[in-house]
Design a protein around this motif. Structure first.
Motif, PDB file in Angstrom:
ATOM      1  N   VAL A   1      -2.878  16.377  -0.317  1.00 41.77           N
ATOM      2  CA  VAL A   1      -3.821  15.387  -0.847  1.00 41.77           C
ATOM      3  C   VAL A   1      -3.683  14.091  -0.051  1.00 41.77           C
ATOM      4  O   VAL A   1      -2.697  13.867   0.653  1.00 41.77           O
ATOM      5  CB  VAL A   1      -3.564  15.102  -2.341  1.00 41.77           C
ATOM      6  CG1 VAL A   1      -3.851  16.336  -3.176  1.00 41.77           C
ATOM      7  CG2 VAL A   1      -2.126  14.621  -2.557  1.00 41.77           C
ATOM      8  N   ALA A   2      -4.692  13.250  -0.188  1.00 42.21           N
ATOM      9  CA  ALA A   2      -4.680  11.940   0.469  1.00 42.21           C
ATOM     10  C   ALA A   2      -4.155  10.896  -0.506  1.00 42.21           C
ATOM     11  O   ALA A   2      -4.413  10.970  -1.712  1.00 42.21           O
ATOM     12  CB  ALA A   2      -6.088  11.565   0.927  1.00 42.21           C
ATOM     13  N   VAL A   3      -3.398   9.941   0.017  1.00 46.05           N
ATOM     14  CA  VAL A   3      -2.940   8.804  -0.794  1.00 46.05           C
ATOM     15  C   VAL A   3      -3.436   7.522  -0.144  1.00 46.05           C
ATOM     16  O   VAL A   3      -3.240   7.297   1.047  1.00 46.05           O
ATOM     17  CB  VAL A   3      -1.402   8.795  -0.949  1.00 46.05           C
ATOM     18  CG1 VAL A   3      -0.968   9.870  -1.910  1.00 46.05           C
ATOM     19  CG2 VAL A   3      -0.689   8.982   0.385  1.00 46.05           C
ATOM     20  N   LEU A   4      -4.098   6.695  -0.945  1.00 47.60           N
ATOM     21  CA  LEU A   4      -4.664   5.425  -0.504  1.00 47.60           C
ATOM     22  C   LEU A   4      -4.106   4.305  -1.370  1.00 47.60           C
ATOM     23  O   LEU A   4      -3.585   4.559  -2.459  1.00 47.60           O
ATOM     24  CB  LEU A   4      -6.196   5.448  -0.622  1.00 47.60           C
ATOM     25  CG  LEU A   4      -7.009   6.163   0.473  1.00 47.60           C
ATOM     26  CD1 LEU A   4      -6.744   7.666   0.470  1.00 47.60           C
ATOM     27  CD2 LEU A   4      -8.509   5.877   0.293  1.00 47.60           C
ATOM     28  N   PRO A   5      -4.219   3.065  -0.910  1.00 47.56           N
ATOM     29  CA  PRO A   5      -3.808   1.950  -1.772  1.00 47.56           C
ATOM     30  C   PRO A   5      -4.533   2.010  -3.115  1.00 47.56           C
ATOM     31  O   PRO A   5      -5.686   2.440  -3.200  1.00 47.56           O
ATOM     32  CB  PRO A   5      -4.230   0.723  -0.960  1.00 47.56           C
ATOM     33  CG  PRO A   5      -4.178   1.182   0.462  1.00 47.56           C
ATOM     34  CD  PRO A   5      -4.643   2.611   0.432  1.00 47.56           C
ATOM     35  N   LYS A   6      -3.866   1.584  -4.172  1.00 39.92           N
ATOM     36  CA  LYS A   6      -4.392   1.711  -5.532  1.00 39.92           C
ATOM     37  C   LYS A   6      -5.755   1.045  -5.705  1.00 39.92           C
ATOM     38  O   LYS A   6      -6.622   1.561  -6.413  1.00 39.92           O
ATOM     39  CB  LYS A   6      -3.383   1.101  -6.515  1.00 39.92           C
ATOM     40  CG  LYS A   6      -3.672   1.410  -7.975  1.00 39.92           C
ATOM     41  CD  LYS A   6      -3.390   2.859  -8.286  1.00 39.92           C
ATOM     42  CE  LYS A   6      -3.509   3.142  -9.779  1.00 39.92           C
ATOM     43  NZ  LYS A   6      -3.237   4.564 -10.104  1.00 39.92           N
TER      44      LYS A   6
ATOM     45  N   GLY B   1       0.885  -1.153   2.847  1.00 39.92           N
ATOM     46  CA  GLY B   1      -0.342  -1.524   3.535  1.00 39.92           C
ATOM     47  C   GLY B   1      -0.413  -1.070   4.972  1.00 39.92           C
ATOM     48  O   GLY B   1      -1.196  -1.598   5.764  1.00 39.92           O
ATOM     49  N   ALA B   2       0.393  -0.041   5.327  1.00 37.26           N
ATOM     50  CA  ALA B   2       0.427   0.411   6.722  1.00 37.26           C
ATOM     51  C   ALA B   2      -0.665   1.407   7.066  1.00 37.26           C
ATOM     52  O   ALA B   2      -0.821   1.777   8.226  1.00 37.26           O
ATOM     53  CB  ALA B   2       1.790   1.017   7.035  1.00 37.26           C
ATOM     54  N   GLY B   3      -1.405   1.885   6.074  1.00 42.38           N
ATOM     55  CA  GLY B   3      -2.466   2.840   6.340  1.00 42.38           C
ATOM     56  C   GLY B   3      -2.709   3.747   5.157  1.00 42.38           C
ATOM     57  O   GLY B   3      -2.403   3.395   4.010  1.00 42.38           O
ATOM     58  N   VAL B   4      -3.273   4.915   5.439  1.00 41.13           N
ATOM     59  CA  VAL B   4      -3.522   5.932   4.427  1.00 41.13           C
ATOM     60  C   VAL B   4      -2.698   7.161   4.782  1.00 41.13           C
ATOM     61  O   VAL B   4      -2.350   7.361   5.945  1.00 41.13           O
ATOM     62  CB  VAL B   4      -5.018   6.285   4.337  1.00 41.13           C
ATOM     63  CG1 VAL B   4      -5.817   5.065   3.893  1.00 41.13           C
ATOM     64  CG2 VAL B   4      -5.538   6.793   5.683  1.00 41.13           C
ATOM     65  N   GLY B   5      -2.377   7.993   3.794  1.00 40.00           N
ATOM     66  CA  GLY B   5      -1.477   9.093   4.058  1.00 40.00           C
ATOM     67  C   GLY B   5      -1.969  10.430   3.555  1.00 40.00           C
ATOM     68  O   GLY B   5      -2.901  10.504   2.748  1.00 40.00           O
ATOM     69  N   ILE B   6      -1.321  11.482   4.057  1.00 39.02           N
ATOM     70  CA  ILE B   6      -1.528  12.840   3.557  1.00 39.02           C
ATOM     71  C   ILE B   6      -0.155  13.417   3.232  1.00 39.02           C
ATOM     72  O   ILE B   6       0.729  13.448   4.093  1.00 39.02           O
ATOM     73  CB  ILE B   6      -2.255  13.722   4.585  1.00 39.02           C
ATOM     74  CG1 ILE B   6      -3.712  13.259   4.759  1.00 39.02           C
ATOM     75  CG2 ILE B   6      -2.231  15.187   4.154  1.00 39.02           C
ATOM     76  CD1 ILE B   6      -4.506  14.085   5.747  1.00 39.02           C
TER      77      ILE B   6
END
Length: 303
Positions: A165-170, A231-236
């Motif tokens: 799944v992708a994880v983004l800032p809240k 705040g370094a980016g988006v993750g998987i």
């Protein structure tokens, strides 16, 4: 050759010397030498050449070595089976990949303890290679890992299927399913290529001819989530790591399929105890609970 002869020859081969074999077997050097000499007399030929650099197999010894090794491994397996039968049926030794340590194993341990109040549990977390080594050494009864090829002496049983799944800032405005293309263009944080889950992701990127911009490759899944928080980016990441941070990040499904399996790994040929079987069912239930909770939360946020 007697079983004690086989044990001593195997130890000398492993250690390279009489003194080293004595340490491995917790025996005296004279005893090791005496048993070896007796074995060679019974065989009618020497098994080792004695040199200043250590003990080296003769040609006859080299021809016998595969059979000696095979018998020794069977003896070791027999000893581990006997030790498991001797130990309490309520004792279970568990190894788990770091991603499962808190979000899955913690509630599983709580439920197991409530069902088996007199049971004993030993839990260790680690990386895949270390867990496999502990299994082969008989230090743990089973390990919970992500899908990956295992040693032929181990048995890997699929326990659960899920997707990355992708994880983004809240507070990120995006909602709903997100694409690999968008993630690749927005400072994607992801697993390394040799990682079992990293292989799933990198194959998908290659299949869709995507080359992420400013990508960072991270070995530890939780660090990816920490970097998203920073705040370094988006993750998987895997669903279970993401769920650990569900109050702090936004979890979104990825449009492209990124499937993986959770594996229950044990030593082949050793029957699973009642405690292990009970624990396995509890873990399976916890994995399903997390997946259901994620689906419910996503549907609510997408509504």
């Amino acid at each position: 050759m007697k079983l004690r002869h086989i044990e001593i020859v195997h130890a000398i081969v492993q250690a390279g010397s009489i003194s080293g074999a004595a340490r491995l077997l917790n025996a005296s050097q004279p005893n090791i030498s005496r048993v070896l000499n007796y074995a060679e007399q019974q065989l009618g030929f020497p098994l080792f050449e004695r040199r200043n650099q250590g003990m080296f197999l003769t040609s006859e010894g080299q021809q016998l070595l595969p059979d000696i090794t095979g018998i020794y491994e069977k003896l070791s397996l027999l000893s581990r089976k006997a030790a498991q039968l001797k130990s309490s049926g309520d004792t279970v030794r568990v190894g788990a990949a770091h991603a499962f340590g808190q979000i899955v194993m913690t509630p599983a341990l709580v439920e197991y303890r409530s069902q088996h109040p007199s049971g004993e549990v030993e839990l260790a977390t680690g990386h895949f290679d270390g867990l496999c080594q502990d299994l082969l050494a008989g230090k743990i009864d089973f390990a919970l890992t992500f899908g990956q090829q295992v040693d032929h002496r181990l048995l890997a049983e699929p326990l659960f299927q899920s997707s990355l799944v992708a994880v983004l800032p809240k507070n990120h405005p995006w909602s709903g399913t997100i694409s690999l293309e968008w993630l690749s263009q927005n400072n994607l944080l992801m697993m390394q290529k040799e990682d079992p889950l990293g292989k799933v992701l990198h194959r998908a990127l290659l299949r869709h001819t995507l080359c992420p911009r400013n990508a960072l490759f991270i070995k530890t899944y939780s660090v990816i989530a920490d970097l998203v928080l920073a705040g370094a980016g988006v993750g998987i990441v895997d669903l279970f790591t993401a769920w650990r941070y569900s109050d702090q990040v936004k979890i979104l499904p990825v449009a492209e399929p990124l499937p993986f399996e959770v594996m229950f790994v044990s030593q082949r040929g050793i029957p699973q105890s009642r405690a292990t079987l009970a624990f396995k069912q509890i873990i399976r239930g916890k994995l399903r609970e997390i997946a259901v909770q994620y689906q419910q939360q996503f549907l609510q946020s997408a509504a």
